[in-house]
Design a protein around this motif. Sequence first.
Motif, mmCIF file in Angstrom:
data_model
loop_
_atom_site.group_PDB
_atom_site.id
_atom_site.type_symbol
_atom_site.label_atom_id
_atom_site.label_comp_id
_atom_site.label_asym_id
_atom_site.label_seq_id
_atom_site.Cartn_x
_atom_site.Cartn_y
_atom_site.Cartn_z
ATOM 1 N N SER A 92 0.885 -1.169 0.000
ATOM 2 C CA SER A 92 0.000 0.000 0.000
ATOM 3 C C SER A 92 0.923 1.219 0.000
ATOM 4 C CB SER A 92 -0.868 -0.045 1.266
ATOM 5 O OG SER A 92 -1.057 1.240 1.808
ATOM 6 N N THR A 93 0.653 2.173 -0.864
ATOM 7 C CA THR A 93 1.528 3.361 -0.882
ATOM 8 C C THR A 93 1.448 4.077 0.466
ATOM 9 O OG1 THR A 93 -0.211 4.702 -1.880
ATOM 10 C CG2 THR A 93 1.408 3.736 -3.394
ATOM 11 N N ASN A 94 0.284 4.054 1.115
ATOM 12 C CA ASN A 94 0.182 4.692 2.435
ATOM 13 C C ASN A 94 1.066 3.978 3.451
ATOM 14 O OD1 ASN A 94 -1.757 6.553 1.598
ATOM 15 N ND2 ASN A 94 -3.013 6.253 3.421
ATOM 16 N N GLN A 116 -0.943 -2.089 -6.225
ATOM 17 C CA GLN A 116 -0.908 -2.298 -4.773
ATOM 18 C C GLN A 116 -1.453 -3.695 -4.480
ATOM 19 O OE1 GLN A 116 -1.658 1.769 -2.493
ATOM 20 N NE2 GLN A 116 -3.472 1.141 -3.577
ATOM 21 N N GLY A 119 -4.005 -2.451 -1.161
ATOM 22 C CA GLY A 119 -4.426 -1.042 -1.131
ATOM 23 C C GLY A 119 -5.494 -0.863 -0.056
ATOM 24 N N ARG A 120 -5.316 0.169 0.756
ATOM 25 C CA ARG A 120 -6.248 0.381 1.872
ATOM 26 C C ARG A 120 -7.302 1.410 1.526
ATOM 27 N NH1 ARG A 120 -2.011 1.995 6.643
ATOM 28 N NH2 ARG A 120 -0.794 0.097 6.699
ATOM 29 N N GLY A 121 -8.544 1.126 1.915
ATOM 30 C CA GLY A 121 -9.609 2.119 1.806
ATOM 31 C C GLY A 121 -10.026 2.545 3.193
ATOM 32 N N ARG A 122 -10.987 3.437 3.279
ATOM 33 C CA ARG A 122 -11.481 3.860 4.594
ATOM 34 C C ARG A 122 -12.232 2.712 5.235
ATOM 35 N NH1 ARG A 122 -15.425 7.748 5.018
ATOM 36 N NH2 ARG A 122 -14.804 8.168 7.134
ATOM 37 N N TRP A 127 -8.807 -1.059 -1.467
ATOM 38 C CA TRP A 127 -8.926 -0.177 -2.635
ATOM 39 C C TRP A 127 -8.406 -0.949 -3.834
ATOM 40 C CZ3 TRP A 127 -11.438 4.134 -3.788
ATOM 41 C CH2 TRP A 127 -11.138 4.777 -4.985
ATOM 42 N N PHE A 137 -1.499 6.766 -5.187
ATOM 43 C CA PHE A 137 -0.299 7.457 -4.702
ATOM 44 C C PHE A 137 -0.530 8.019 -3.298
ATOM 45 C CE2 PHE A 137 -1.979 11.734 -5.098
ATOM 46 C CZ PHE A 137 -2.911 11.628 -6.115
ATOM 47 N N LYS A 187 -18.268 6.815 -7.708
ATOM 48 C CA LYS A 187 -17.067 7.263 -6.998
ATOM 49 C C LYS A 187 -15.896 7.356 -7.977
ATOM 50 C CE LYS A 187 -14.375 6.126 -2.911
ATOM 51 N NZ LYS A 187 -14.526 5.760 -1.515
ATOM 52 N N GLY A 190 -10.945 8.358 -4.080
ATOM 53 C CA GLY A 190 -11.059 8.226 -2.620
ATOM 54 C C GLY A 190 -9.794 8.747 -1.964
ATOM 55 N N ILE A 191 -9.937 9.197 -0.745
ATOM 56 C CA ILE A 191 -8.815 9.798 -0.007
ATOM 57 C C ILE A 191 -8.692 9.078 1.333
ATOM 58 C CG2 ILE A 191 -8.001 11.945 1.085
ATOM 59 C CD1 ILE A 191 -10.039 13.380 -0.915
ATOM 60 N N GLY A 208 -3.172 9.662 1.136
ATOM 61 C CA GLY A 208 -3.291 8.627 0.105
ATOM 62 C C GLY A 208 -4.484 8.913 -0.780
ATOM 63 N N VAL A 209 -4.266 8.800 -2.078
ATOM 64 C CA VAL A 209 -5.345 9.090 -3.030
ATOM 65 C C VAL A 209 -5.402 7.985 -4.079
ATOM 66 C CG1 VAL A 209 -6.194 10.731 -4.764
ATOM 67 C CG2 VAL A 209 -5.030 11.589 -2.718
ATOM 68 N N GLY A 210 -6.602 7.525 -4.349
ATOM 69 C CA GLY A 210 -6.829 6.595 -5.460
ATOM 70 C C GLY A 210 -7.792 7.258 -6.423
#
Length: 327
Positions: A92-94, A116, A119-122, A127, A137, A187, A190-191, A208-210
């Motif tokens: 995950s970039t985050n 990723q 990749g992480r979402g909220r 993600w 990124f 959507k 996402g942030i 982090g932004v997708g």
Amino acid sequence: MDELHPRLLAVLGRLDADRFVSGEAIARALDCSRAAVHGLIRQAAAFGVHVQSVRGRGYRLSRPLELLDEAWLAGELAPLGLNVLCLPEVDSTNAHLLHLAQTDAPHGTLLAAEWQTAGRGRRGRHWLSPLGAGLTFSLLWRFRRPLAQLSGLSLAVGVALARAMRALGARGIGLKWPNDVLLGEGKLAGILIELSGDMLGPAAAVIGVGVNVRGGEQLTGQVGIPVADLETACGRRLDRNQVLIALMQALVPALTEFDHAGFASMREAWMDLHAWQDRQVAVLQVDGRLLTGRAAGVDDAGALLLDTGAGVLPILAGEVSLRRLGE
Ligand code: BTN
């Protein structure tokens, strides 16, 4: 999520959407066998890349796939004070940038990845972004203000992304509290902001932004919520590198302004973009309680103002989720 074969990007980087490229030419350029090229191309579908294969002619991409160009990005973004890192693959970039932040990565480090694996979402979600179809990124920003004064940061980031998208020609962009960029109901981006620092000292944020640049329809089927993409919003083909540059050109001044003046100075801009203004909404809180009311905008700290009929409640972002109610 599957891991990328280290040579898959090299093979895909030689393909084109406008013409066929022979397996032999790719094998020669990469110093491997045609069978190896064929095997890798067969794996591409698992990453959301569809390649047409025609005996005697070779391979052609079903849609363009321009890969991240680190040298170009670094050159374009250096004047903004950014330090660019592009990785073919990362969990995950985050997560990776949070780790780099603890080992002294400088303010303004931008980490972008082609793929990723986690990749992480909220709210603990994943993600998902098909290879070459989106941007994933994270940007490390070291604020002068303390953690306790970062409320509204994700809304400020949303405003910056929406401004950049409009500058690229997008129409119909809106923001959903706290931090989704929408096109209609779909959507678009996402942030996810992850913070480090203490409540009183200067804070560091990994932002982090997708962004779905193309392929929104395909993603809608995969993720089960309406997904939109930036090319549809702009009505034209976009280059992922150029989109990333445009996003940074809007994000850097917005973060500088936020550090200086907080969210209050961007509240009006956010309100102009608020997609659900005056709609009936339901707020699901961490403890499972459901609050309903009219979305009456946001306050200077970025809290959602929920007009319940019995009064206006400020709802802080965090582990809450917002749903629209049928009208
Ligand atoms: C959301 O749930 O809406 C937030 C999604 C944020 C996804 C981005 S992709 C780049 C960065 N790295 C991650 O692991 N997540 C964020």
